[in-house]
Design a protein around this motif. Structure first.
Motif, PDB file in Angstrom:
ATOM      1  N   GLU A 146      27.740 -21.816 -27.559  1.00 34.94           N
ATOM      2  CA  GLU A 146      27.217 -23.216 -27.490  1.00 34.94           C
ATOM      3  C   GLU A 146      26.524 -23.397 -28.925  1.00 34.94           C
ATOM      4  OE1 GLU A 146      26.655 -25.879 -25.676  1.00 34.94           O
ATOM      5  OE2 GLU A 146      24.786 -26.729 -26.606  1.00 34.94           O
ATOM      6  N   ASN A 147      25.909 -22.720 -29.616  1.00 35.30           N
ATOM      7  CA  ASN A 147      25.332 -23.178 -30.831  1.00 35.30           C
ATOM      8  C   ASN A 147      26.383 -22.813 -32.089  1.00 35.30           C
ATOM      9  OD1 ASN A 147      22.596 -24.107 -30.768  1.00 35.30           O
ATOM     10  ND2 ASN A 147      22.432 -22.439 -29.220  1.00 35.30           N
TER      11      ASN A 147
ATOM     12  N   LEU B 241      26.778 -20.047 -13.496  1.00 35.51           N
ATOM     13  CA  LEU B 241      26.929 -20.927 -14.370  1.00 35.51           C
ATOM     14  C   LEU B 241      26.001 -22.269 -14.434  1.00 35.51           C
ATOM     15  CD1 LEU B 241      29.395 -22.478 -15.784  1.00 35.51           C
ATOM     16  CD2 LEU B 241      29.895 -23.671 -13.778  1.00 35.51           C
ATOM     17  N   GLY B 242      25.171 -22.212 -13.289  1.00 37.32           N
ATOM     18  CA  GLY B 242      24.148 -23.228 -13.417  1.00 37.32           C
ATOM     19  C   GLY B 242      23.160 -22.903 -14.402  1.00 37.32           C
ATOM     20  N   GLY B 243      22.516 -21.598 -14.484  1.00 42.26           N
ATOM     21  CA  GLY B 243      21.803 -21.155 -15.626  1.00 42.26           C
ATOM     22  C   GLY B 243      22.345 -21.266 -16.764  1.00 42.26           C
ATOM     23  N   ALA B 244      23.525 -21.097 -17.213  1.00 38.71           N
ATOM     24  CA  ALA B 244      24.251 -21.363 -18.418  1.00 38.71           C
ATOM     25  C   ALA B 244      23.999 -22.957 -18.850  1.00 38.71           C
ATOM     26  CB  ALA B 244      25.707 -21.010 -18.468  1.00 38.71           C
ATOM     27  N   LEU B 245      24.395 -23.706 -17.944  1.00 40.57           N
ATOM     28  CA  LEU B 245      24.353 -25.213 -18.002  1.00 40.57           C
ATOM     29  C   LEU B 245      22.968 -25.820 -18.444  1.00 40.57           C
ATOM     30  CD1 LEU B 245      27.012 -26.363 -15.541  1.00 40.57           C
ATOM     31  CD2 LEU B 245      27.221 -26.378 -17.999  1.00 40.57           C
ATOM     32  N   PHE B 246      22.040 -25.223 -17.633  1.00 40.71           N
ATOM     33  CA  PHE B 246      20.655 -25.563 -17.787  1.00 40.71           C
ATOM     34  C   PHE B 246      20.157 -25.000 -19.199  1.00 40.71           C
ATOM     35  CE2 PHE B 246      19.312 -26.870 -13.126  1.00 40.71           C
ATOM     36  CZ  PHE B 246      18.805 -27.936 -13.741  1.00 40.71           C
TER      37      PHE B 246
ATOM     38  N   GLU C 103      21.042 -27.300 -21.557  1.00 43.65           N
ATOM     39  CA  GLU C 103      20.362 -29.046 -21.421  1.00 43.65           C
ATOM     40  C   GLU C 103      18.885 -28.713 -22.093  1.00 43.65           C
ATOM     41  OE1 GLU C 103      21.180 -31.226 -17.659  1.00 43.65           O
ATOM     42  OE2 GLU C 103      19.256 -30.653 -17.561  1.00 43.65           O
ATOM     43  N   LYS C 104      18.378 -27.388 -21.766  1.00 44.48           N
ATOM     44  CA  LYS C 104      17.082 -27.199 -22.416  1.00 44.48           C
ATOM     45  C   LYS C 104      16.924 -27.000 -23.888  1.00 44.48           C
ATOM     46  CE  LYS C 104      15.407 -25.385 -18.116  1.00 44.48           C
ATOM     47  NZ  LYS C 104      13.956 -25.635 -17.444  1.00 44.48           N
ATOM     48  N   GLN C 105      18.043 -26.653 -24.373  1.00 41.35           N
ATOM     49  CA  GLN C 105      18.042 -26.553 -25.988  1.00 41.35           C
ATOM     50  C   GLN C 105      17.031 -25.746 -26.544  1.00 41.35           C
ATOM     51  OE1 GLN C 105      18.104 -30.632 -27.253  1.00 41.35           O
ATOM     52  NE2 GLN C 105      20.514 -30.519 -27.085  1.00 41.35           N
ATOM     53  N   PHE C 106      17.117 -24.440 -26.019  1.00 39.79           N
ATOM     54  CA  PHE C 106      16.055 -23.474 -26.846  1.00 39.79           C
ATOM     55  C   PHE C 106      16.435 -23.329 -28.224  1.00 39.79           C
ATOM     56  CE2 PHE C 106      16.479 -22.039 -22.359  1.00 39.79           C
ATOM     57  CZ  PHE C 106      15.398 -22.265 -21.958  1.00 39.79           C
ATOM     58  N   ALA C 107      15.200 -22.942 -28.849  1.00 37.95           N
ATOM     59  CA  ALA C 107      15.062 -22.745 -30.355  1.00 37.95           C
ATOM     60  C   ALA C 107      15.813 -21.411 -30.749  1.00 37.95           C
ATOM     61  CB  ALA C 107      13.804 -22.758 -30.675  1.00 37.95           C
TER      62      ALA C 107
ATOM     63  N   GLU D 225      22.137 -38.485 -13.782  1.00 39.27           N
ATOM     64  CA  GLU D 225      21.511 -38.162 -12.579  1.00 39.27           C
ATOM     65  C   GLU D 225      22.195 -36.762 -11.998  1.00 39.27           C
ATOM     66  OE1 GLU D 225      20.431 -39.493  -8.300  1.00 39.27           O
ATOM     67  OE2 GLU D 225      20.717 -41.203  -9.670  1.00 39.27           O
ATOM     68  N   LEU D 226      23.262 -36.853 -11.809  1.00 38.33           N
ATOM     69  CA  LEU D 226      24.089 -35.687 -11.189  1.00 38.33           C
ATOM     70  C   LEU D 226      23.843 -34.489 -12.274  1.00 38.33           C
ATOM     71  CD1 LEU D 226      27.268 -37.018  -9.832  1.00 38.33           C
ATOM     72  CD2 LEU D 226      25.421 -36.269  -8.648  1.00 38.33           C
ATOM     73  N   SER D 227      23.584 -34.599 -13.477  1.00 36.41           N
ATOM     74  CA  SER D 227      23.450 -33.552 -14.597  1.00 36.41           C
ATOM     75  C   SER D 227      24.503 -32.532 -14.216  1.00 36.41           C
ATOM     76  CB  SER D 227      21.957 -33.188 -14.748  1.00 36.41           C
ATOM     77  OG  SER D 227      21.563 -32.414 -13.585  1.00 36.41           O
ATOM     78  N   VAL D 228      23.835 -31.310 -14.240  1.00 37.54           N
ATOM     79  CA  VAL D 228      24.615 -29.948 -14.267  1.00 37.54           C
ATOM     80  C   VAL D 228      25.346 -29.857 -13.142  1.00 37.54           C
ATOM     81  CG1 VAL D 228      22.865 -29.164 -15.830  1.00 37.54           C
ATOM     82  CG2 VAL D 228      22.591 -28.666 -13.223  1.00 37.54           C
TER      83      VAL D 228
END
Lengths: 204, 233
Positions: free
Chosen positions: A59-60, A128-133, A136-140, B119-122
């Motif tokens: 991602e980065n 995959l959900g973990g990866a997408l979150f 989204e959370k943009q960890f430093a 809203e559906l996001s991931v």
């Protein structure tokens, strides 16, 4: 955000199962006995801890807008984020394959325990959900992302082992016919989810 | 004269051999997943997204349409190349096909329905690992011709959409007193309609656990109506 907080948040407050329903299919399918639930839970922790840092790096350093800047000036405006899904799923599928081979070589005992579950994990939404979150959370830092992966895995593990234990016990209970099996599993998960709502807003 | 009748007869035989497009078997492919073989309540597939996007009906409908689109195209294309896929890497091939289709859906949503997409996001991305899609590809498309695969895809995604719409109907109506964003019970802040009589929205309906309980009740009702589906432990 410090690491302990990230861990607690991902394992309990934003529990994969109770807050987002990630990996529900395998959660319901393997939760008939504690032993199989334990095996799959361990495998999920393992794969999350391995794939989330890899996806973080991708991602980065490849996908994000301007992430290719390390290649030279002319690449710094490239935005490949529309390739996210295909990259993440490719990383997950190949990592799972690779992990399977490595584990088979290094630790046959662990392979025996996880063996049949590893290939299933490539299509578990929790990964995959973990990866997408994570995206989204943009960890430093990569450390935070890894701890997030570990916490999510532990949360999933706790949920699946708990429901398996409950389902083992209620096998001998007199449940109304139409609710037997899946229906009851849904209801119990709903009630457990209510209990986990108690963690809402919890911070150290 | 004799020749033409022969040709006609031959044609008739040929026509008879070909299965009509909507034969009984094909119709069953569409109707079965709606009730006795419903992907969510009976096959227990694709639950993650079904439970998570049901807070608002609009999101649920958009999600169902997205799944319909992806499932039909994925089923047909996998069914077209089913004899070319080496068995060992079939999961990766399926994942790549589905991921490409989901990227299309995601970009279209971002362009035309940005608020729903936010809203559906991931969960748009999670269509890739939606077990309904992988399950139908594995169980049906790999062993059947394109046309039945398309029908199977339509049936299953309609069955999926039906549950989504029903669950989101209850969640949105009792959770926020709205349907598709229209205020059914009156306005809560201005105390009009039912709210003037002391009615209150049930906040629990907006939280994740309520969708699990609504689906459980749905399964309960469905199995009471059709006792042959009851599990024997």
């Amino acid at each position: 955000m410090d690491l302990v907080n990230i861990f607690i948040r991902s394992a309990f407050v934003d529990n994969m199962i109770f807050a987002f329903f990630f990996g529900m299919c395998s959660y319901l399918a393997v939760s008939k006995t504690v032993k199989t639930a334990f095996g799959l839970g361990m495998a999920v922790i393992f794969v999350l801890v391995v794939t989330i840092p890899i996806n973080y790096l991708i991602e980065n350093y490849v996908l994000k807008e301007g992430a290719l800047g390390w290649l030279g000036e002319e690449f710094s405006s490239v935005n490949l984020s529309y390739l996210t899904f295909i990259m993440f799923i490719a990383v997950i599928a190949s990592t799972v394959q690779l992990v399977e081979m490595i584990v088979e070589k290094i630790s046959p005992a662990l392979y025996g325990a996880l063996g049949i579950f590893l290939p299933l994990i490539a299509v578990n939404c929790a990964i995959l959900g973990g990866a997408l979150f994570m995206q989204e959370k943009q960890f430093a830092t990569i450390g935070q992302a890894t701890v997030y992966g570990l916490g999510s895995g532990v949360g999933w593990f706790i949920a699946v082992v708990l429901i398996a234990a409950i389902r083992e016990r209620i096998r001998y209970a007199n449940i109304p016919g139409p609710l037997r099996g899946v229906g009851m599993a849904f209801l119990i998960t709903g009630l457990m989810g209510l209990a986990f709502l108690g963690f809402m807003g919890f911070e150290i | 004269m004799a020749e033409t009748t022969e040709v006609l007869e031959e044609k008739k035989i040929k026509v008879k051999e070909r299965e009509p497009l909507f034969s009984k078997k094909n119709k069953k492919l569409i109707s079965d997943p709606l009730d006795e073989n419903n992907p969510i309540t009976i096959q227990v597939l694709g639950i993650c997204s079904a439970l998570a996007v049901t807070v608002q009906m609009k999101a649920a409908v958009v999600m169902s349409v997205a799944v319909l689109f992806v499932l039909i195209l994925a089923n047909v294309s996998i069914s077209l190349i089913r004899n070319l896929i080496p068995n060992r890497i079939r999961i990766i091939v399926q994942l790549v096909v589905v991921a490409a289709l989901v990227i299309v859906v995601d970009q279209v949503l971002k362009a035309y329905l940005f608020d729903v997409s936010k809203e559906l996001s991931v969960f748009v991305g999670l269509i890739i690992t939606n077990c309904i899609i992988m399950g139908r590809l594995e169980a049906f498309a790999l062993g059947n011709k394109p046309w039945p695969s398309a029908l199977d895809a339509i049936g299953n995604s309609l069955g999926y959409g039906m549950v989504l719409v029903i669950v989101s109907f209850f969640k949105e109506l009792f959770g926020s007193g709205k349907l598709f964003g229209f205020e059914i019970f009156g306005n809560a802040t201005e105390q009009t309609g039912l709210y003037a009589m002391g009615y209150m929205d049930n906040g629990l309906m907006l939280l994740p656990p309520s969708s699990l309980i609504i689906v459980a009740v749905y399964i309960w009702v469905q199995k009471i109506r059709n006792p042959s589906l009851i599990e024997s432990h």
